[in-house]
Design a protein around this motif. Structure first.
Motif, mmCIF file in Angstrom:
data_model
loop_
_atom_site.group_PDB
_atom_site.id
_atom_site.type_symbol
_atom_site.label_atom_id
_atom_site.label_comp_id
_atom_site.label_asym_id
_atom_site.label_seq_id
_atom_site.Cartn_x
_atom_site.Cartn_y
_atom_site.Cartn_z
ATOM 1 N N GLU A 46 7.875 -13.895 -8.354
ATOM 2 C CA GLU A 46 7.486 -12.943 -9.386
ATOM 3 C C GLU A 46 7.565 -11.545 -9.066
ATOM 4 N N LEU A 47 7.012 -11.214 -7.786
ATOM 5 C CA LEU A 47 7.051 -9.811 -7.228
ATOM 6 C C LEU A 47 8.563 -9.570 -7.226
ATOM 7 N N GLN A 48 9.538 -10.156 -6.941
ATOM 8 C CA GLN A 48 10.953 -9.951 -6.654
ATOM 9 C C GLN A 48 11.640 -9.696 -8.037
ATOM 10 N N LYS A 49 11.160 -10.320 -8.966
ATOM 11 C CA LYS A 49 11.481 -10.213 -10.450
ATOM 12 C C LYS A 49 11.224 -8.760 -10.841
ATOM 13 N N TYR A 50 9.816 -8.517 -10.573
ATOM 14 C CA TYR A 50 9.735 -6.839 -11.061
ATOM 15 C C TYR A 50 10.687 -6.332 -10.318
ATOM 16 N N ILE A 51 11.174 -6.111 -9.098
ATOM 17 C CA ILE A 51 12.052 -5.453 -8.298
ATOM 18 C C ILE A 51 13.423 -5.419 -8.876
ATOM 19 N N ASP A 52 13.608 -6.371 -9.418
ATOM 20 C CA ASP A 52 14.933 -6.485 -9.907
ATOM 21 C C ASP A 52 15.117 -5.850 -11.218
ATOM 22 N N LEU A 53 13.953 -5.977 -12.082
ATOM 23 C CA LEU A 53 14.040 -5.285 -13.266
ATOM 24 C C LEU A 53 14.000 -3.721 -13.027
ATOM 25 N N LEU A 54 13.301 -3.075 -11.858
ATOM 26 C CA LEU A 54 13.473 -1.826 -11.615
ATOM 27 C C LEU A 54 14.777 -1.212 -11.137
ATOM 28 N N LYS A 55 15.406 -2.009 -10.588
ATOM 29 C CA LYS A 55 16.846 -1.729 -9.947
ATOM 30 C C LYS A 55 17.693 -1.803 -11.152
ATOM 31 N N LYS B 17 0.790 -1.252 0.269
ATOM 32 C CA LYS B 17 -0.001 -0.034 -0.045
ATOM 33 C C LYS B 17 0.809 1.258 0.114
ATOM 34 N N SER B 18 1.870 1.207 0.669
ATOM 35 C CA SER B 18 2.760 2.453 0.879
ATOM 36 C C SER B 18 4.201 2.296 -0.070
ATOM 37 N N LEU B 19 3.967 1.700 -1.066
ATOM 38 C CA LEU B 19 4.778 1.492 -2.196
ATOM 39 C C LEU B 19 4.990 2.921 -2.764
ATOM 40 N N THR B 20 6.339 3.251 -2.928
ATOM 41 C CA THR B 20 6.713 4.627 -3.587
ATOM 42 C C THR B 20 8.006 4.173 -4.529
ATOM 43 N N GLU B 21 8.433 5.055 -5.321
ATOM 44 C CA GLU B 21 9.630 4.937 -5.999
ATOM 45 C C GLU B 21 10.829 4.710 -5.486
ATOM 46 N N SER B 22 11.229 5.489 -4.521
ATOM 47 C CA SER B 22 12.362 5.051 -3.565
ATOM 48 C C SER B 22 12.328 3.971 -2.951
ATOM 49 N N GLN B 23 11.184 3.488 -2.311
ATOM 50 C CA GLN B 23 11.096 2.230 -1.519
ATOM 51 C C GLN B 23 11.189 0.910 -2.325
ATOM 52 N N VAL B 24 10.836 1.280 -3.554
ATOM 53 C CA VAL B 24 11.358 0.058 -4.348
ATOM 54 C C VAL B 24 12.544 -0.427 -4.394
ATOM 55 N N GLN B 25 13.661 0.763 -4.604
ATOM 56 C CA GLN B 25 15.044 0.330 -4.736
ATOM 57 C C GLN B 25 15.528 0.033 -3.513
ATOM 58 N N LYS B 26 15.003 0.537 -2.433
ATOM 59 C CA LYS B 26 15.791 0.353 -1.012
ATOM 60 C C LYS B 26 15.103 -0.582 -0.138
ATOM 61 N N ARG B 27 14.160 -0.327 0.522
ATOM 62 C CA ARG B 27 13.467 -1.092 1.406
ATOM 63 C C ARG B 27 12.533 -2.316 1.143
ATOM 64 N N TYR B 28 12.018 -2.161 0.005
ATOM 65 C CA TYR B 28 10.996 -3.255 -0.330
ATOM 66 C C TYR B 28 11.650 -4.609 -0.853
ATOM 67 N N VAL B 29 12.827 -4.336 -1.525
ATOM 68 C CA VAL B 29 13.477 -5.731 -2.043
ATOM 69 C C VAL B 29 14.142 -6.397 -0.908
ATOM 70 N N ASN B 30 14.869 -5.725 0.029
ATOM 71 C CA ASN B 30 15.135 -6.419 1.191
ATOM 72 C C ASN B 30 14.212 -7.090 1.836
ATOM 73 N N GLU B 31 13.166 -6.355 2.113
ATOM 74 C CA GLU B 31 12.011 -6.975 3.204
ATOM 75 C C GLU B 31 11.415 -8.211 2.501
ATOM 76 N N LEU B 32 11.274 -7.889 0.966
ATOM 77 C CA LEU B 32 10.542 -8.932 0.231
ATOM 78 C C LEU B 32 11.623 -10.335 0.262
ATOM 79 N N GLU B 33 12.717 -10.077 0.164
ATOM 80 C CA GLU B 33 13.656 -11.473 0.089
ATOM 81 C C GLU B 33 13.487 -11.963 1.630
ATOM 82 N N GLU B 34 13.486 -11.126 2.451
ATOM 83 C CA GLU B 34 13.416 -11.747 3.772
ATOM 84 C C GLU B 34 12.051 -12.456 4.141
ATOM 85 N N LYS B 35 11.029 -11.945 3.545
ATOM 86 C CA LYS B 35 9.741 -12.704 3.914
ATOM 87 C C LYS B 35 9.472 -13.907 3.102
#
Length: 276
Positions: free
Chosen positions: A222-231, A153-171
């Motif tokens: 699949e979500l992680q793949k999207y994040i990798d493309l954005l990075k 819900k709180s997804l933003t452009e900056s969060q995609v490259q920083k926090r979201y990738v790490n937390e998704l991998e941990e989850k």
């Protein structure tokens, strides 16, 4: 009974409902004078779930680091140790079962027995520890789902490259650990004579859960793949593609919910079959 409640806990998606169900089931099965669950947050007692809400007065308690260590190190704490180590608790409490996962303490289950049955049988304590372990798995899973929804819900452009990738991998790692520990819990239940019939049911559940859980895990990848493309973007900005990503993430989450409903249907069918 407590036996029947074990496979159900993991499908209760609200922790408040889970705590209430846990208190009700234990109170009914063991016939204690008082059963309660108290949430623990940052070393302090929080919301309470009591079998008889007005029977005792409960105040906010702050535990010391040593007391937290004791709660994390023990699956059950009996009356003598409670008197020695937890002097700020009510003197009538004669059994504490921590609801914990590794270094995380979620809540404590407290019991006050009838005077006529002051001491608990070891098989009752062992069963309560097994119930607490299963409930803790469900609690952690619910927190994971809530955190994932909040993060999306709180997804933003900056969060995609920083926090979201790490937390998704941990989850994703946590999801694998949850499934592994569910199978370990199944093995422990099968070894108990008192819960042999329940062990067979859990074995079937664990087997049937394998494909749906794998499906959920694939969605996370699949979500992680999207994040990798954005990075891989040169300037780190997502631009117009962020709306497409949000829509596809929402779709993946909807599909994952359908997978969860499939898991629920499997368990309901297995329970109906067990009654034949």
């Amino acid at each position: 009974s407590l036996h029947d409640a074990l496979p159900i806990f993991i499908f209760i998606r609200n922790n408040s409902k889970l705590y209430n169900q846990l208190v009700t089931m234990i109170q009914s099965s063991l016939g204690t004078r008082f059963t309660g669950v108290v949430e623990i947050k940052k070393g302090k007692t929080g919301k309470q779930y009591f079998s008889t809400p007005n029977s005792i007065k409960w105040y906010t308690i702050t535990f010391t680091n040593e007391q937290i260590r004791i709660l994390l190190a023990n699956n059950s704490i009996t009356e003598t140790k409670i008197t020695e180590e937890f002097k700020q608790l009510l003197p009538d409490i004669d059994l504490i079962i921590p609801l914990k996962r590794q270094a995380k303490l979620y809540a404590i289950l407290i019991l006050i027995s009838d005077k006529s049955t002051k001491f608990y049988q070891q098989e009752d304590i062992t069963l309560l520890e097994t119930v607490a372990n299963q409930a803790s798995l469900a609690i952690e899973n619910n927190l994971y789902i809530e955190e994932t929804k909040a993060l999306t819900k709180s997804l933003t452009e900056s969060q995609v490259q920083k926090r979201y990738v790490n937390e998704l991998e941990e989850k994703n790692r946590n999801l694998e650990e949850l499934f592994t520990e569910l199978k370990e819990t199944q093995s422990q239940l099968i070894q108990s004579e008192k819960m042999s019939s329940l062990g067979q049911l859990v074995a079937g559940v664990a087997h049937e859960l394998n494909n749906p859980i794998g499906y959920l895990y694939a969605n996370m990848k699949e979500l992680q793949k999207y994040i990798d493309l954005l990075k891989q973007s040169e300037d780190g900005k997502i631009g117009a593609s962020v709306e497409y990503i949000k829509e596809d993430i929402d779709q993946l989450i909807l599909e994952s919910v359908e997978g969860s409903e499939h898991v629920k249907t499997i368990v309901e069918n297995l329970r109906k079959f067990s009654r034949l």
